[in-house]
Design an enzyme around this catalytic site. Structure first.
Site, PDB file in Angstrom:
ATOM      1  N   SER A 138      44.855  36.986  39.800  1.00 56.91           N
ATOM      2  CA  SER A 138      44.447  35.894  40.632  1.00 56.91           C
ATOM      3  C   SER A 138      44.030  35.232  39.389  1.00 56.91           C
ATOM      4  O   SER A 138      43.645  35.481  38.441  1.00 56.91           O
ATOM      5  CB  SER A 138      43.586  36.078  41.698  1.00 56.91           C
ATOM      6  N   TYR A 151      34.145  38.056  43.239  1.00 53.22           N
ATOM      7  CA  TYR A 151      35.838  37.642  43.197  1.00 53.22           C
ATOM      8  C   TYR A 151      36.139  38.261  41.513  1.00 53.22           C
ATOM      9  O   TYR A 151      37.523  39.005  41.341  1.00 53.22           O
ATOM     10  CB  TYR A 151      36.287  36.804  43.889  1.00 53.22           C
TER      11      TYR A 151
END
Length: 268
Positions: A138, A151
């Protein structure tokens, strides 16, 4: 011989978009997922596009599940050409509010799930003297967005793992691609854990602003695999911010990120 691909988290979202794209190209496609009903439905849809579409129940937190998939595909297909480590979850919250249980949960899926996929399939790639890993990270793995430490940490670890394996596996003719998209419409929010109020609404708003669909990104990934390209950063804004992070002094970049974070908080 038809090319062969296996995708974790392939029953929905980006994983399914990628499976659908490759099925349309006539590849043999296998998807792994913990959601059996969704997996069976996805397999039926993919079977309309390619002569060999399979759903293999698979939990990426269990090495034995991935090994069973590898053994099944070795027997049925004689191997696999591309493995996409896509399965992932999200966690949002300030460092003092996120439990260690949530940290362990996301690390086990987002990071160790990718590690297990690479570990299990590398011997097959080496035996057949070729193969390609696609690890889905990501932009969060490249940009340090506040309130997303768990995350961000898992996704940056996936980037580092991928960079390392690019060097380590090159002598065995094994390619590696790491994909770092920004927000786009997917089902990531369905499994998200958050200690931030109304984060689901904020996430939905951010996703809706993307000018790229899951299918658009799937096409970019497929092109990168065919060209043995390492980084895939699909979103132009994300690429610009990443370059700023690499070029600007840390203090200036930090001010930029804090300003952007304030805007996001104010738009809730």
């Amino acid at each position: 011989m038809k090319k062969r691909i296996f995708i974790t988290g392939g029953a929905s979202g980006f994983g399914f978009a990628l499976a659908e794209f490759y099925a349309q190209q006539g590849w043999r496609v296998a998807i792994g997922d913990i959601q059996e009903q969704a997996g069976q439905q996805a397999q039926q849809a993919l079977a309309q596009l390619t002569s060999d579409a399979r759903f293999l129940p698979c939990d990426v937190t269990k090495e034995a599940d991935l090994q069973r998939v590898a053994d099944t595909l070795s027997e049925a297909w004689g191997g696999v050409d591309v493995v996409v480590n896509n399965a992932g979850v999200a966690q949002v919250g300030a460092i003092e509010t996120v439990s260690l249980e949530d940290w362990e949960w996301i690390i086990n899926i987002n990071l160790l799930g990718v590690v297990r996929g690479c570990k299990v399939f590398t011997p097959i790639f080496k035996q057949q003297k070729q193969g390609h890993f696609v690890n889905i990270a990501s932009m969060a793995g490249l940009l340090d967005v506040p309130n997303m430490s768990a995350y961000n940490s898992t996704k940056s670890a996936v980037v580092s793992l991928s960079e390392t394996l690019q060097h380590e596996l090159a002598p065995s003719n094994i390619g590696v691609t790491v994909v770092c998209p920004s927000f786009f419409r997917t089902n990531l929010g369905s499994s998200m854990r958050s200690t931030v109020p109304n984060m689901d609404k904020t996430l939905d708003k951010l996703m809706s602003k993307s000018d790229l669909t899951a299918t658009d990104i799937a096409k970019q990934v497929a092109a990168a695999v065919s060209q043995r390209q390492f980084y895939v950063l699909p979103h132009a804004t994300g690429r610009r911010i990443w370059r700023l992070k690499r070029w600007l002094p840390r203090g200036l970049y930090a001010k930029l990120m804090q300003r952007q974070f304030t805007k996001v908080k104010g738009s809730k």
